[in-house]
Design a protein around this motif. Structure first.
Motif, PDB file in Angstrom:
ATOM      1  N   PRO A 124       0.829  -1.208   0.000  1.00  0.00           N
ATOM      2  CA  PRO A 124       0.000   0.000   0.000  1.00  0.00           C
ATOM      3  C   PRO A 124       0.865   1.261   0.000  1.00  0.00           C
ATOM      4  N   GLN A 125       1.599   1.430  -1.075  1.00  0.00           N
ATOM      5  CA  GLN A 125       2.555   2.537  -1.187  1.00  0.00           C
ATOM      6  C   GLN A 125       2.681   2.917  -2.660  1.00  0.00           C
ATOM      7  N   VAL A 126       2.610   4.199  -2.959  1.00  0.00           N
ATOM      8  CA  VAL A 126       2.837   4.668  -4.322  1.00  0.00           C
ATOM      9  C   VAL A 126       4.342   4.684  -4.547  1.00  0.00           C
ATOM     10  N   LEU A 127       4.771   4.083  -5.650  1.00  0.00           N
ATOM     11  CA  LEU A 127       6.194   3.973  -5.938  1.00  0.00           C
ATOM     12  C   LEU A 127       6.637   5.033  -6.942  1.00  0.00           C
ATOM     13  N   SER A 128       7.837   5.507  -6.758  1.00  0.00           N
ATOM     14  CA  SER A 128       8.453   6.423  -7.704  1.00  0.00           C
ATOM     15  C   SER A 128       9.543   5.650  -8.440  1.00  0.00           C
ATOM     16  N   VAL A 129       9.402   5.543  -9.758  1.00  0.00           N
ATOM     17  CA  VAL A 129      10.368   4.805 -10.570  1.00  0.00           C
ATOM     18  C   VAL A 129      10.752   5.650 -11.774  1.00  0.00           C
ATOM     19  N   PRO A 130      11.909   5.388 -12.351  1.00  0.00           N
ATOM     20  CA  PRO A 130      12.325   6.171 -13.517  1.00  0.00           C
ATOM     21  C   PRO A 130      11.473   5.846 -14.756  1.00  0.00           C
ATOM     22  N   GLU A 131      11.542   6.733 -15.714  1.00  0.00           N
ATOM     23  CA  GLU A 131      10.863   6.509 -16.988  1.00  0.00           C
ATOM     24  C   GLU A 131      11.375   5.208 -17.600  1.00  0.00           C
ATOM     25  N   GLY A 132      10.488   4.464 -18.202  1.00  0.00           N
ATOM     26  CA  GLY A 132      10.862   3.191 -18.809  1.00  0.00           C
ATOM     27  C   GLY A 132      10.587   1.996 -17.907  1.00  0.00           C
ATOM     28  N   VAL A 133      10.233   2.266 -16.660  1.00  0.00           N
ATOM     29  CA  VAL A 133       9.867   1.193 -15.725  1.00  0.00           C
ATOM     30  C   VAL A 133       8.352   1.258 -15.522  1.00  0.00           C
ATOM     31  N   ASP A 134       7.687   0.148 -15.793  1.00  0.00           N
ATOM     32  CA  ASP A 134       6.234   0.070 -15.635  1.00  0.00           C
ATOM     33  C   ASP A 134       5.884  -0.477 -14.265  1.00  0.00           C
ATOM     34  N   VAL A 135       4.918   0.163 -13.611  1.00  0.00           N
ATOM     35  CA  VAL A 135       4.437  -0.285 -12.308  1.00  0.00           C
ATOM     36  C   VAL A 135       2.928  -0.453 -12.381  1.00  0.00           C
ATOM     37  N   ARG A 136       2.451  -1.588 -11.921  1.00  0.00           N
ATOM     38  CA  ARG A 136       1.019  -1.830 -11.753  1.00  0.00           C
ATOM     39  C   ARG A 136       0.795  -2.002 -10.262  1.00  0.00           C
ATOM     40  N   LYS A 137      -0.138  -1.208  -9.721  1.00  0.00           N
ATOM     41  CA  LYS A 137      -0.429  -1.255  -8.287  1.00  0.00           C
ATOM     42  C   LYS A 137      -1.717  -2.031  -8.077  1.00  0.00           C
ATOM     43  N   VAL A 138      -1.667  -2.999  -7.191  1.00  0.00           N
ATOM     44  CA  VAL A 138      -2.841  -3.766  -6.821  1.00  0.00           C
ATOM     45  C   VAL A 138      -3.219  -3.341  -5.408  1.00  0.00           C
ATOM     46  N   ASP A 139      -4.358  -2.665  -5.280  1.00  0.00           N
ATOM     47  CA  ASP A 139      -4.815  -2.190  -3.975  1.00  0.00           C
ATOM     48  C   ASP A 139      -6.115  -2.911  -3.650  1.00  0.00           C
ATOM     49  N   LEU A 140      -6.034  -3.877  -2.760  1.00  0.00           N
ATOM     50  CA  LEU A 140      -7.201  -4.686  -2.432  1.00  0.00           C
ATOM     51  C   LEU A 140      -8.297  -3.873  -1.769  1.00  0.00           C
ATOM     52  N   SER A 141      -7.947  -2.846  -1.006  1.00  0.00           N
ATOM     53  CA  SER A 141      -8.983  -2.032  -0.358  1.00  0.00           C
ATOM     54  C   SER A 141      -9.785  -1.251  -1.401  1.00  0.00           C
ATOM     55  N   ILE A 142      -9.135  -0.781  -2.452  1.00  0.00           N
ATOM     56  CA  ILE A 142      -9.859  -0.090  -3.522  1.00  0.00           C
ATOM     57  C   ILE A 142     -10.791  -1.064  -4.229  1.00  0.00           C
ATOM     58  N   GLU A 143     -10.330  -2.279  -4.462  1.00  0.00           N
ATOM     59  CA  GLU A 143     -11.184  -3.281  -5.107  1.00  0.00           C
ATOM     60  C   GLU A 143     -12.410  -3.569  -4.249  1.00  0.00           C
ATOM     61  N   LEU A 144     -12.215  -3.643  -2.926  1.00  0.00           N
ATOM     62  CA  LEU A 144     -13.362  -3.844  -2.029  1.00  0.00           C
ATOM     63  C   LEU A 144     -14.288  -2.631  -2.048  1.00  0.00           C
ATOM     64  N   GLN A 145     -13.740  -1.423  -2.126  1.00  0.00           N
ATOM     65  CA  GLN A 145     -14.573  -0.230  -2.204  1.00  0.00           C
ATOM     66  C   GLN A 145     -15.424  -0.242  -3.472  1.00  0.00           C
ATOM     67  N   ILE A 146     -14.856  -0.696  -4.568  1.00  0.00           N
ATOM     68  CA  ILE A 146     -15.606  -0.794  -5.822  1.00  0.00           C
ATOM     69  C   ILE A 146     -16.759  -1.783  -5.663  1.00  0.00           C
ATOM     70  N   LEU A 147     -16.481  -2.922  -5.048  1.00  0.00           N
ATOM     71  CA  LEU A 147     -17.546  -3.890  -4.807  1.00  0.00           C
ATOM     72  C   LEU A 147     -18.610  -3.332  -3.865  1.00  0.00           C
ATOM     73  N   ALA A 148     -18.196  -2.593  -2.835  1.00  0.00           N
ATOM     74  CA  ALA A 148     -19.153  -1.986  -1.909  1.00  0.00           C
ATOM     75  C   ALA A 148     -20.033  -0.975  -2.648  1.00  0.00           C
ATOM     76  N   TYR A 149     -19.461  -0.227  -3.547  1.00  0.00           N
ATOM     77  CA  TYR A 149     -20.225   0.723  -4.352  1.00  0.00           C
ATOM     78  C   TYR A 149     -21.304  -0.010  -5.153  1.00  0.00           C
ATOM     79  N   HIS A 150     -20.905  -1.092  -5.833  1.00  0.00           N
ATOM     80  CA  HIS A 150     -21.877  -1.859  -6.613  1.00  0.00           C
ATOM     81  C   HIS A 150     -22.949  -2.468  -5.710  1.00  0.00           C
ATOM     82  N   GLN A 151     -22.545  -2.947  -4.551  1.00  0.00           N
ATOM     83  CA  GLN A 151     -23.501  -3.517  -3.609  1.00  0.00           C
ATOM     84  C   GLN A 151     -24.477  -2.451  -3.136  1.00  0.00           C
TER      85      GLN A 151
END
Length: 183
Positions: A124-151
């Motif tokens: 649960p941390q935003v990463l700072s990386v140089p250009e040319g490095v790809d980062v995908r962040k998986v935040d389970l709490s955001i995914e749960l918030q999305i499900l709560a919204y739909h519910q």
């Protein structure tokens, strides 16, 4: 992708599947390293879906010396300091971070320094990386918030449903005026 079909006949489905897989990069055997072998790291190491999608976990790394005697999914847990050697020996381009938040940036920096150019971050941390490095962040709490919204939307669509308020009791503050507070 180009044209793989035959007019009036259709497609060779297996060949088309291969071409799509080739374009998205899953026909290649991608070596992956996972850093952070706590509960989430264990779960990721044991996930059988990686292999079927072209990802091979080649190393599990942790900074905790107490973990170095462990074996997870048939792979020995090694010291984090071995990262650069493993990346060079195995040709690793993809790293997974499943560490606590306070360690994530240091791990990302070490991954980049070792030559990793794609990072999947579960911390649960935003990463700072140089250009040319790809980062995908998986935040389970955001995914749960999305499900709560739909519910919430499903529940509010049901006539007469009382949605819980912050205290868990019924909430009379209905935005569309259809719901009422419990008697």
């Amino acid at each position: 992708l180009g044209s793989y079909g035959t007019r009036g006949v259709g497609y060779d489905v297996e060949y088309l599947r291969y071409q799509i897989a080739r374009e998205i990069g899953v026909t290649h055997d991608w070596p992956v390293v996972i850093v952070g072998i706590g509960n989430l790291g264990h779960a990721l190491a044991n996930f059988s879906g990686f292999r079927s999608r072209g990802f091979r976990v080649v190393a599990l790394l942790d900074a905790d010396p107490g973990r170095h005697s462990e074996q997870v999914a048939g792979i020995d847990v090694r010291p984090f300091r071995d990262l650069a050697t493993i990346v060079a020996e195995q040709g690793v381009a993809i790293g997974v971070i499943s560490t606590p938040a306070h360690a994530a940036q240091d791990v990302a920096d070490a991954m980049v320094a070792a030559g990793i150019t794609s990072i999947l971050n579960f911390a649960p941390q935003v990463l700072s990386v140089p250009e040319g490095v790809d980062v995908r962040k998986v935040d389970l709490s955001i995914e749960l918030q999305i499900l709560a919204y739909h519910q919430q939307r499903k529940a509010s669509a049901v006539e007469g449903t009382v949605l819980p308020g912050p205290d868990g009791a019924g909430d009379a503050d209905d935005l569309d005026g259809r719901l009422e507070a419990p008697a």
